[in-house]
Design an enzyme around this catalytic site. Structure first.
Site, PDB file in Angstrom:
ATOM      1  N   VAL A 123       0.810  -1.223   0.000  1.00  8.59           N
ATOM      2  CA  VAL A 123       0.000   0.000   0.000  1.00  8.59           C
ATOM      3  C   VAL A 123       0.843   1.273   0.000  1.00  8.59           C
ATOM      4  O   VAL A 123       0.290   2.376   0.080  1.00  8.59           O
ATOM      5  CB  VAL A 123      -1.040   0.010   1.153  1.00  8.59           C
ATOM      6  CG1 VAL A 123      -1.996  -1.156   1.012  1.00  8.59           C
ATOM      7  CG2 VAL A 123      -0.377   0.025   2.514  1.00  8.59           C
ATOM      8  N   TYR A 145       8.977   5.316  12.973  1.00 13.37           N
ATOM      9  CA  TYR A 145       7.650   4.813  13.336  1.00 13.37           C
ATOM     10  C   TYR A 145       6.821   5.936  13.975  1.00 13.37           C
ATOM     11  O   TYR A 145       5.732   6.263  13.518  1.00 13.37           O
ATOM     12  CB  TYR A 145       7.823   3.637  14.294  1.00 13.37           C
ATOM     13  CG  TYR A 145       6.550   2.931  14.710  1.00 13.37           C
ATOM     14  CD1 TYR A 145       5.816   2.170  13.797  1.00 13.37           C
ATOM     15  CD2 TYR A 145       6.096   2.991  16.023  1.00 13.37           C
ATOM     16  CE1 TYR A 145       4.652   1.504  14.184  1.00 13.37           C
ATOM     17  CE2 TYR A 145       4.942   2.329  16.417  1.00 13.37           C
ATOM     18  CZ  TYR A 145       4.223   1.583  15.495  1.00 13.37           C
ATOM     19  OH  TYR A 145       3.079   0.921  15.895  1.00 13.37           O
TER      20      TYR A 145
HETATM   21  P1  NAD Z   1       1.877  -6.851  12.446  1.00  7.32           P
HETATM   22  O1  NAD Z   1       3.285  -6.620  12.058  1.00  7.32           O
HETATM   23  O2  NAD Z   1       1.487  -8.178  12.997  1.00  7.32           O
HETATM   24  O3  NAD Z   1       0.907  -6.532  11.231  1.00  7.32           O
HETATM   25  C1  NAD Z   1       1.151  -5.504  10.305  1.00  7.32           C
HETATM   26  C2  NAD Z   1       0.796  -6.020   8.913  1.00  7.32           C
HETATM   27  O4  NAD Z   1       1.013  -4.972   7.943  1.00  7.32           O
HETATM   28  C3  NAD Z   1       1.662  -7.212   8.475  1.00  7.32           C
HETATM   29  O5  NAD Z   1       0.844  -8.272   8.033  1.00  7.32           O
HETATM   30  C4  NAD Z   1       2.516  -6.634   7.343  1.00  7.32           C
HETATM   31  O6  NAD Z   1       2.892  -7.606   6.386  1.00  7.32           O
HETATM   32  C5  NAD Z   1       1.592  -5.556   6.778  1.00  7.32           C
HETATM   33  N1  NAD Z   1       2.304  -4.525   6.023  1.00  7.32           N
HETATM   34  C6  NAD Z   1       3.402  -3.826   6.418  1.00  7.32           C
HETATM   35  N2  NAD Z   1       3.779  -2.976   5.443  1.00  7.32           N
HETATM   36  C7  NAD Z   1       2.887  -3.121   4.422  1.00  7.32           C
HETATM   37  C8  NAD Z   1       2.745  -2.513   3.145  1.00  7.32           C
HETATM   38  N3  NAD Z   1       3.592  -1.568   2.714  1.00  7.32           N
HETATM   39  N4  NAD Z   1       1.713  -2.898   2.349  1.00  7.32           N
HETATM   40  C9  NAD Z   1       0.839  -3.852   2.770  1.00  7.32           C
HETATM   41  N5  NAD Z   1       0.940  -4.470   3.975  1.00  7.32           N
HETATM   42  C10 NAD Z   1       1.954  -4.105   4.792  1.00  7.32           C
HETATM   43  O7  NAD Z   1       1.483  -5.702  13.501  1.00  7.32           O
HETATM   44  P2  NAD Z   1       0.173  -5.523  14.391  1.00  7.32           P
HETATM   45  O8  NAD Z   1       0.541  -5.666  15.814  1.00  7.32           O
HETATM   46  O9  NAD Z   1      -0.939  -6.334  13.854  1.00  7.32           O
HETATM   47  O10 NAD Z   1      -0.132  -3.984  14.147  1.00  7.32           O
HETATM   48  C11 NAD Z   1      -1.152  -3.548  13.257  1.00  7.32           C
HETATM   49  C12 NAD Z   1      -1.260  -2.035  13.307  1.00  7.32           C
HETATM   50  O11 NAD Z   1      -1.582  -1.601  14.626  1.00  7.32           O
HETATM   51  C13 NAD Z   1       0.022  -1.311  12.918  1.00  7.32           C
HETATM   52  O12 NAD Z   1      -0.311  -0.182  12.146  1.00  7.32           O
HETATM   53  C14 NAD Z   1       0.609  -0.890  14.241  1.00  7.32           C
HETATM   54  O13 NAD Z   1       1.377   0.275  14.111  1.00  7.32           O
HETATM   55  C15 NAD Z   1      -0.631  -0.660  15.074  1.00  7.32           C
HETATM   56  N6  NAD Z   1      -0.354  -0.843  16.518  1.00  7.32           N
HETATM   57  C16 NAD Z   1      -0.217  -2.090  17.053  1.00  7.32           C
HETATM   58  C17 NAD Z   1       0.044  -2.222  18.414  1.00  7.32           C
HETATM   59  C18 NAD Z   1       0.163  -3.570  19.082  1.00  7.32           C
HETATM   60  O14 NAD Z   1       0.420  -3.620  20.285  1.00  7.32           O
HETATM   61  N7  NAD Z   1      -0.039  -4.680  18.410  1.00  7.32           N
HETATM   62  C19 NAD Z   1       0.206  -1.087  19.219  1.00  7.32           C
HETATM   63  C20 NAD Z   1       0.093   0.163  18.619  1.00  7.32           C
HETATM   64  C21 NAD Z   1      -0.218   0.274  17.268  1.00  7.32           C
END
Ligand code: NAD
Ligand code: UDP
Length: 313
Positions: A57, A145
Site C-alpha cells: 500500500v 515509526y
Molecule cells: P503486524 O506486524 O502483525 O501486522 C502488520 C501487517 O502490515 C503485516 O501483516 C505486514 O505484512 C503488513 N504490512 C506492512 N507494510 C505493508 C505494506 N507496505 N503494504 C501492505 N501491507 C503491509 O502488527 P500488528 O501488531 O498487527 O499492528 C497492526 C497495526 O496496529 C500497525 O499499524 C501498528 O502500528 C498498530 N499498533 C499495534 C500495536 C500492538 O500492540 N499490536 C500497538 C500500537 C499500534
C-alpha cells in the site's frame, strides 16, 4: 458491509477481520507480507466472505466494487522489525495512509487509522491522555515509526477537515494475544516463547521501564465501539494495568511454570521509560473499558503459544 483491511495478515488485522467475518461482513484483506503471517491468512481463508489481495500500500491501490469501511493497519509494529525496515515503515504510514484516504474518498467509505501510543514518545506526562502532545525524538531510531504515525494522524484529520471524510483514529497501546508472531520480538511473545523453550528471558535495561498490556479481544471491541461514534479525533485504546518489564518476566515464568533464568541485555536507544493509557475518553465516549485482566489474558496467550512453539523449536 464490505470492509477493506490493510495489514490483514498481521496480528491485529487478522483478529479484526475474523470478528467482522463472524458477524457476516465481507472482508477484503490487503497485505504485502512484510511482517505478516501466512498462517493468519489460512485461518481467514476458511470464511467464504474473505478475499485476499497481495499488494504493497505504499503504492496506489485499485479496488473494484463498493466499500463501507477502510481500516489502515498495515505497518511494521514490532520495534526490531520496524528498525530493520526504516524507509518502508515511514512510507507505509505516510504514502500508504494517503492512498487509503484517497480510496476512502473515492468510495465514500469511512476511514479508520491504527495509530499508536508511540505518538507520545518517551512520555513526560503519566498516564497519557489524548491531549498530551508527546515527547518524541524526531531523528532518533524510533522516529521512523513515531513520526510517520504522527503524520498519518495529521493527514487523516486534514482529510476530515478539508474533504469532510468520516475518519476514526485509535491510539493503540501494547496489545497481545493469540496469533502474535512468535518471532517478531515484542515483549509478551518473546518472553512466553523463551519461557516455553526453556531459554533465558531477555530483559532489556534493568527492567524498570513500564508498559500496560491490553488483551486483543478487548482492543477489537474498542474498534467496534469507535466505528459506531462519529468522533474524528484520536482515542486511546489500551488496558491501564501497568507492569514493570522485569515483573512481567517473573509473571510469565510463573504462568508457564518455566525455570528459565532472567538475563539482562542493553536497553535500546530511546526506549520509553513508562507508558499507561488514560482511557477516560474511551470510557465516556464509547462506554468501553478492557474486561480481561493481564493475568487471564496471558494464560490464554500461553495456551496458544504452547501449540505453536513446537513448530519453531
Ligand atoms: P503486524 O506486524 O502483525 O501486522 C502488520 C501487517 O502490515 C503485516 O501483516 C505486514 O505484512 C503488513 N504490512 C506492512 N507494510 C505493508 C505494506 N507496505 N503494504 C501492505 N501491507 C503491509 O502488527 P500488528 O501488531 O498487527 O499492528 C497492526 C497495526 O496496529 C500497525 O499499524 C501498528 O502500528 C498498530 N499498533 C499495534 C500495536 C500492538 O500492540 N499490536 C500497538 C500500537 C499500534
Ligand atoms: N523488551 C524486553 N525484552 C524483550 C523485548 C522487549 O525487555 O525481549 C522491553 C522493551 O525494551 C520495552 C518493552 O519490553 O521496554 C516493550 O517492548 P515491545 O518491543 O514489546 O514494545 P514497545 O512498547 O517498546 O513498542
Amino acid at each position: 458491509m464490505r470492509v477493506l483491511i490493510t495489514g490483514a495478515a498481521g496480528f491485529l488485522g487478522s483478529h479484526l477481520a475474523e470478528r467482522l467475518l463472524k458477524e457476516g461482513h465481507e472482508v477484503l484483506g490487503v497485505d504485502n507480507l512484510a511482517t505478516g503471517q501466512r498462517r493468519n491468512l489460512e485461518r481467514l481463508g476458511r470464511y467464504s466472505g474473505f478475499t485476499f489481495l497481495q499488494a504493497d500500500v505504499r503504492y496506489p491501490l485499485e479496488v473494484e466494487g463498493p466499500l463501507d469501511w477502510v481500516f489502515h493497519l498495515a505497518s511494521p509494529a514490532s520495534p526490531p522489525r520496524y528498525l530493520r525496515l526504516p524507509l518502508e515503515t515511514l512510507l507505509v504510514n505516510a504514502e500508504g495512509t494517503r492512498h487509503l484516504l484517497d480510496l476512502s474518498l473515492a468510495k465514500g467509505a469511512n476511514f479508520f487509522l491504527a495509530s499508536t501510543s508511540e505518538v507520545y514518545g518517551d512520555p513526560l506526562v503519566h498516564p497519557q491522555p489524548e491531549t498530551y502532545w508527546g515527547n518524541v525524538n524526531p531523528i532518533g531510531p524510533r522516529s521512523i515509526y513515531d513520526e510517520s504515525k504522527r503524520y498519518a494522524e495529521a493527514l487523516s484529520v486534514a482529510y476530515h477537515r478539508v474533504h469532510g471524510l468520516s475518519i476514526r483514529i485509535a491510539r493503540i497501546f501494547n496489545t497481545y494475544g493469540p496469533f502474535m508472531d512468535p518471532e517478531d520480538g515484542r515483549v509478551v511473545s518473546s518472553f512466553i516463547v523463551q519461557a516455553l523453550k526453556g531459554e533465558p528471558l531477555t530483559v532489556y535495561g534493568d527492567g524498570s521501564q513500564t508498559r500496560s498490556f491490553c488483551y486483543v479481544d478487548d482492543l477489537v471491541e474498542g474498534f467496534f465501539r469507535l466505528m459506531e461514534v462519529g468522533y474524528p479525533y484520536p482515542v486511546n485504546l489500551g488496558n491501564p494495568e501497568e507492569y514493570r518489564v522485569l515483573d512481567l518476566a517473573h509473571l510469565v515464568r510463573e504462568l508457564t511454570g518455566s525455570s528459565s533464568p532472567i538475563v539482562f541485555r542493553p536497553l535500546p536507544e530511546d526506549d520509553p521509560k513508562q507508558r499507561r493509557p488514560d482511557i477516560s475518553l474511551a470510557k465516556r465516549l464509547l462506554g468501553w473499558e478492557p474486561k480481561v485482566p493481564v493475568r487471564e489474558g496471558l494464560e490464554r496467550t500461553v495456551l496458544y503459544f504452547r501449540e505453536v512453539v513446537d513448530h519453531i523449536v
